[in-house]
Design an enzyme around this catalytic site. Sequence first.
Site, PDB file in Angstrom:
ATOM      1  N   GLU A   1     -55.503   6.220  53.507  1.00 56.04           N
ATOM      2  CA  GLU A   1     -55.273   5.506  52.244  1.00 56.04           C
ATOM      3  C   GLU A   1     -56.476   5.826  51.369  1.00 56.04           C
ATOM      4  O   GLU A   1     -57.575   5.340  51.623  1.00 56.04           O
ATOM      5  CB  GLU A   1     -55.193   3.985  52.466  1.00 56.04           C
ATOM      6  CG  GLU A   1     -54.374   3.529  53.675  1.00 56.04           C
ATOM      7  CD  GLU A   1     -52.928   3.947  53.600  1.00 56.04           C
ATOM      8  OE1 GLU A   1     -52.398   4.067  52.492  1.00 56.04           O
ATOM      9  OE2 GLU A   1     -52.333   4.187  54.667  1.00 56.04           O
TER      10      GLU A   1
ATOM     11  N   GLY B   1     -60.425   4.700  52.370  1.00 56.09           N
ATOM     12  CA  GLY B   1     -61.703   5.097  51.796  1.00 56.09           C
ATOM     13  C   GLY B   1     -61.538   6.203  50.776  1.00 56.09           C
ATOM     14  O   GLY B   1     -60.447   6.402  50.218  1.00 56.09           O
ATOM     15  N   SER B   2     -62.611   6.941  50.583  1.00 60.77           N
ATOM     16  CA  SER B   2     -62.654   7.941  49.519  1.00 60.77           C
ATOM     17  C   SER B   2     -61.878   9.194  49.902  1.00 60.77           C
ATOM     18  O   SER B   2     -61.663   9.477  51.088  1.00 60.77           O
ATOM     19  CB  SER B   2     -64.108   8.328  49.257  1.00 60.77           C
ATOM     20  OG  SER B   2     -64.642   8.895  50.435  1.00 60.77           O
TER      21      SER B   2
ATOM     22  N   GLY C   1     -61.505  11.138  53.484  1.00 59.51           N
ATOM     23  CA  GLY C   1     -60.155  11.400  53.981  1.00 59.51           C
ATOM     24  C   GLY C   1     -59.920  12.882  54.250  1.00 59.51           C
ATOM     25  O   GLY C   1     -59.331  13.254  55.274  1.00 59.51           O
TER      26      GLY C   1
HETATM   27  P1  NAD Z   1     -65.910   5.919  51.979  1.00 61.45           P
HETATM   28  O1  NAD Z   1     -64.985   7.052  52.179  1.00 61.45           O
HETATM   29  O2  NAD Z   1     -67.282   6.207  51.539  1.00 61.45           O
HETATM   30  O3  NAD Z   1     -66.056   5.105  53.357  1.00 61.45           O
HETATM   31  C1  NAD Z   1     -64.947   4.524  54.033  1.00 61.45           C
HETATM   32  C2  NAD Z   1     -65.280   4.402  55.514  1.00 61.45           C
HETATM   33  O4  NAD Z   1     -65.270   5.683  56.138  1.00 61.45           O
HETATM   34  C3  NAD Z   1     -66.656   3.836  55.802  1.00 61.45           C
HETATM   35  O5  NAD Z   1     -66.536   3.044  56.952  1.00 61.45           O
HETATM   36  C4  NAD Z   1     -67.513   5.074  56.042  1.00 61.45           C
HETATM   37  O6  NAD Z   1     -68.620   4.825  56.864  1.00 61.45           O
HETATM   38  C5  NAD Z   1     -66.531   5.996  56.714  1.00 61.45           C
HETATM   39  N1  NAD Z   1     -66.697   7.425  56.460  1.00 61.45           N
HETATM   40  C6  NAD Z   1     -67.028   8.036  55.293  1.00 61.45           C
HETATM   41  N2  NAD Z   1     -66.979   9.369  55.441  1.00 61.45           N
HETATM   42  C7  NAD Z   1     -66.622   9.610  56.723  1.00 61.45           C
HETATM   43  C8  NAD Z   1     -66.392  10.797  57.497  1.00 61.45           C
HETATM   44  N3  NAD Z   1     -66.549  12.019  56.973  1.00 61.45           N
HETATM   45  N4  NAD Z   1     -66.004  10.660  58.784  1.00 61.45           N
HETATM   46  C9  NAD Z   1     -65.825   9.446  59.324  1.00 61.45           C
HETATM   47  N5  NAD Z   1     -66.054   8.294  58.643  1.00 61.45           N
HETATM   48  C10 NAD Z   1     -66.436   8.376  57.369  1.00 61.45           C
HETATM   49  O7  NAD Z   1     -65.180   4.893  50.992  1.00 61.45           O
HETATM   50  P2  NAD Z   1     -65.814   3.624  50.254  1.00 61.45           P
HETATM   51  O8  NAD Z   1     -66.765   4.101  49.215  1.00 61.45           O
HETATM   52  O9  NAD Z   1     -66.268   2.610  51.246  1.00 61.45           O
HETATM   53  O10 NAD Z   1     -64.519   3.002  49.557  1.00 61.45           O
HETATM   54  C11 NAD Z   1     -64.123   3.292  48.259  1.00 61.45           C
HETATM   55  C12 NAD Z   1     -63.018   4.318  48.269  1.00 61.45           C
HETATM   56  O11 NAD Z   1     -61.903   3.821  48.997  1.00 61.45           O
HETATM   57  C13 NAD Z   1     -62.487   4.645  46.888  1.00 61.45           C
HETATM   58  O12 NAD Z   1     -62.259   6.016  46.787  1.00 61.45           O
HETATM   59  C14 NAD Z   1     -61.181   3.880  46.835  1.00 61.45           C
HETATM   60  O13 NAD Z   1     -60.244   4.419  45.919  1.00 61.45           O
HETATM   61  C15 NAD Z   1     -60.709   3.992  48.240  1.00 61.45           C
HETATM   62  N6  NAD Z   1     -59.775   2.921  48.571  1.00 61.45           N
HETATM   63  C16 NAD Z   1     -58.473   3.242  48.831  1.00 61.45           C
HETATM   64  C17 NAD Z   1     -57.557   2.229  49.086  1.00 61.45           C
HETATM   65  C18 NAD Z   1     -56.113   2.516  49.392  1.00 61.45           C
HETATM   66  O14 NAD Z   1     -55.479   1.672  50.002  1.00 61.45           O
HETATM   67  N7  NAD Z   1     -55.563   3.657  49.006  1.00 61.45           N
HETATM   68  C19 NAD Z   1     -57.979   0.909  49.071  1.00 61.45           C
HETATM   69  C20 NAD Z   1     -59.318   0.635  48.812  1.00 61.45           C
HETATM   70  C21 NAD Z   1     -60.211   1.638  48.575  1.00 61.45           C
END
Ligand code: NAD
Length: 469
Positions: A226, A203-204, A208
Amino acid sequence: MLISNNPATGEAIWEAPVGDADAEVSAARGGWAEWAARSSTYRIEALRRFANIVRGKKDEFAALISSETGKPLWETATEIDAVMNKVDISADAYFERTPSRNKQGALNEQNALRHKPHGVLAVLGPFNFPAHLPNGHIVPALIAGNAIVFKPSEKTPATGAFLVKCYHEAGVPENVVRLLVGGPEQGKELAGHDGIDGLLFTGSVRGGVALHKQFGPRPDKILALELGGNNPLIVWDSPDVYASATIAVQSAYMTAGQRCTAARRLIVEDGKHEELIDAIRKIVERIIVGPPDATPAPFMGCVIDNQSAEAVTDGFLDLIMKGGNPISHLRRIEDDKPFLTPGLIDVTGVENRPDEEIFGPLLQIIRVPDFSSAIAEANNTRFGLSASLLSGSPELYNRFWGNIRAGIVNWNKPTNGASSAAPFGGIGLSGNHRPSAYYAADYCAYPVASAEAPAVRASIGVGLKDPQS
Ligand code: NAD
């Protein structure tokens, strides 16, 4: 209640009550021991059945992902292929990365290396590849003998539910893979639950970093992050301008720029850049943006929701306000839908360019005087996920490879086409040095060293008084 909407139409397509982290963790704890005690062959066979079940539902699954993300149907079909292929790749990686070995000693004793699963692992998934990326944690974790509590993104819960149903249909017990429906609140609750042994997150960077802080006092739990990128693509002395422009377009705009590995910054030689930028602009103007099933097929769909479309548009306007020179305008196609035209902007004159991941179809051009400046500019980021050089010169690639800081370093290839059969991860804020894909096996099990002998036999040769004295 969590409702999932089709971003291309605004329609509600799925709903379910928000789940209970406590109940899901406790169910997974109940299922874990039996699963871990099965042979790896048994577990791999169950996952091979999973791949076959997904194969049988390929069209239905791809259509669901398209309706939940707005991605073109041709693209979600490739996501389903990646879900199926993950099983064999992860089985190979399991045996290669976490093998068992025995070294026999002279007295029949042996020094063994074996691996154990962690126990119950939480998986938090992103929206952009809502099946492939969580599956990329879940399959290797299941093969290693872990149980899973999976919380899909709140933007793609239907895809998450569909994926979990496929594991269960394949014979992975229901209490070995659990679905937790919810958003960041449920994610935090799951992350802080005493009953998990680790968390695998894609995720973001914001999410992370929050999780890294939350796990600070818990070094006993594995945390794999990631995260995002602000990825550079350098074009230098490339003999084929059209091919270079095509790779730049693929790198920046595939998946409407919603890939962690998308090129965000195009770095070119000042004074020799015009032909290339013109070629990119011409392709950008031909890009079809539309709903997943449109005819002719779109190159890209919408971004995930109106809020995201607004954030990406704001990012583009902010760069203009700071002195950027737009070449193709990023704009909303319809006011109430998240379809965006691809944006191309020269930000060479912008001082203090924000080192942010703008998660949408926007490519920033930076002109530099020489190749050393190009590498310095490429490294001018807190992230370090992917980087690519388009050039006819192997010498330049050697310099690039030696000096660039990223986990994926490509030559004459897009920034965003990474193989599941290789490790996938980044440095800087792109992760925490726990690469996924082929190396996911490493964070799904821990090594155990055992010195073993068939009988108790011992003597102390020095340092003892003679028993007669
Ligand atoms: P996001 O961080 O908003 O959410 C990812 C997941 O984490 C969701 O299930 C969300 O509900 C949960 N989440 C969010 N904040 C949280 C917290 N503080 N505590 C616990 N859970 C939490 O990410 P997104 O918008 O769904 O995805 C896009 C992001 O993911 C982009 O930044 C992209 O670069 C990244 N990404 C990375 C990879 C990689 O392999 N490096 C691959 C795909 C996407």
